[in-house]
Motif scaffolding. Sequence first.
Motif, short mmCIF file in Angstrom:
data_model
loop_
_atom_site.label_atom_id
_atom_site.label_comp_id
_atom_site.label_asym_id
_atom_site.label_seq_id
_atom_site.Cartn_x
_atom_site.Cartn_y
_atom_site.Cartn_z
N SER A 14 -17.93 1.11 43.83
CA SER A 14 -17.12 1.63 42.74
C SER A 14 -15.66 1.20 42.87
CB SER A 14 -17.19 3.16 42.71
OG SER A 14 -18.50 3.59 42.49
N VAL A 15 -15.12 1.28 44.07
CA VAL A 15 -13.73 0.88 44.30
C VAL A 15 -13.57 -0.61 44.03
CG1 VAL A 15 -11.96 0.59 46.08
CG2 VAL A 15 -13.21 2.74 45.89
N GLU A 16 -14.50 -1.42 44.49
CA GLU A 16 -14.45 -2.87 44.26
C GLU A 16 -14.51 -3.17 42.76
OE1 GLU A 16 -14.13 -6.92 44.91
OE2 GLU A 16 -13.80 -5.29 46.34
N ALA A 17 -15.38 -2.48 42.03
CA ALA A 17 -15.50 -2.69 40.59
C ALA A 17 -14.22 -2.33 39.86
CB ALA A 17 -16.68 -1.88 40.04
N VAL A 18 -13.64 -1.19 40.18
CA VAL A 18 -12.40 -0.76 39.51
C VAL A 18 -11.27 -1.74 39.82
CG1 VAL A 18 -10.63 1.03 39.44
CG2 VAL A 18 -13.04 1.66 39.37
N ALA A 19 -11.17 -2.19 41.06
CA ALA A 19 -10.12 -3.16 41.42
C ALA A 19 -10.28 -4.45 40.62
CB ALA A 19 -10.18 -3.45 42.92
N ARG A 20 -11.50 -4.92 40.45
CA ARG A 20 -11.73 -6.14 39.68
C ARG A 20 -11.43 -5.94 38.20
NH1 ARG A 20 -16.07 -10.04 42.04
NH2 ARG A 20 -15.65 -9.82 44.25
N ILE A 21 -11.79 -4.78 37.66
CA ILE A 21 -11.50 -4.50 36.25
C ILE A 21 -9.99 -4.46 36.03
CG2 ILE A 21 -11.62 -2.72 34.46
CD1 ILE A 21 -14.45 -2.06 35.62
N LEU A 22 -9.27 -3.75 36.88
CA LEU A 22 -7.82 -3.64 36.73
C LEU A 22 -7.12 -4.98 36.92
CD1 LEU A 22 -7.16 -0.24 38.55
CD2 LEU A 22 -7.23 -0.70 36.08
N ALA A 23 -7.72 -5.87 37.70
CA ALA A 23 -7.14 -7.21 37.90
C ALA A 23 -7.47 -8.15 36.74
CB ALA A 23 -7.65 -7.80 39.21
N GLY A 24 -8.26 -7.67 35.79
CA GLY A 24 -8.61 -8.48 34.63
C GLY A 24 -9.74 -9.46 34.89
N ASN A 25 -10.57 -9.20 35.88
CA ASN A 25 -11.65 -10.12 36.24
C ASN A 25 -13.00 -9.76 35.62
OD1 ASN A 25 -9.90 -11.59 37.85
ND2 ASN A 25 -10.26 -10.30 39.61
N ALA A 26 -13.04 -8.85 34.69
CA ALA A 26 -14.30 -8.47 34.05
C ALA A 26 -14.68 -9.52 33.00
CB ALA A 26 -14.17 -7.10 33.41
N ARG A 27 -15.97 -9.91 32.98
CA ARG A 27 -16.44 -10.93 32.05
C ARG A 27 -17.11 -10.34 30.82
NH1 ARG A 27 -19.64 -14.71 36.23
NH2 ARG A 27 -21.19 -13.16 35.71
N ALA A 28 -17.26 -9.04 30.75
CA ALA A 28 -17.96 -8.41 29.64
C ALA A 28 -17.35 -7.03 29.40
CB ALA A 28 -19.45 -8.28 29.97
N ALA A 29 -17.75 -6.42 28.32
CA ALA A 29 -17.29 -5.06 28.01
C ALA A 29 -18.50 -4.21 27.67
CB ALA A 29 -16.32 -5.10 26.84
N GLY A 30 -18.34 -2.92 27.78
CA GLY A 30 -19.43 -2.01 27.45
C GLY A 30 -20.21 -1.63 28.70
N VAL A 31 -21.45 -1.20 28.49
CA VAL A 31 -22.30 -0.76 29.59
C VAL A 31 -23.07 -1.97 30.10
CG1 VAL A 31 -24.18 0.76 30.27
CG2 VAL A 31 -22.49 1.53 28.58
N VAL A 32 -22.67 -2.46 31.26
CA VAL A 32 -23.32 -3.62 31.88
C VAL A 32 -23.40 -3.40 33.38
CG1 VAL A 32 -22.58 -5.27 30.12
CG2 VAL A 32 -21.13 -4.85 32.08
#
Length: 57
Positions: A14-32
């Motif tokens: 969870s911490v790794e995912a949030v850090a990547r999202i906040l860094a702008g590294n997410a490739r998709a949006a929504g429930v994935v």
Amino acid sequence: MGPTPGTHAAGKASVEAVARILAGNARAAGVVSAGELFGAPGFLRALRPHVTPVQAG
């Protein structure tokens, strides 16, 4: 009674995912899944120092 290994692993993921999202590294949006959002190999490599993979079966 301390946290179980599964709880610890979920927290690190969870911490790794949030850090990547906040860094702008997410490739998709929504429930994935994390694999869809970041690419599974890189995400799992980031967790390697904290989580020991176990093969089922």
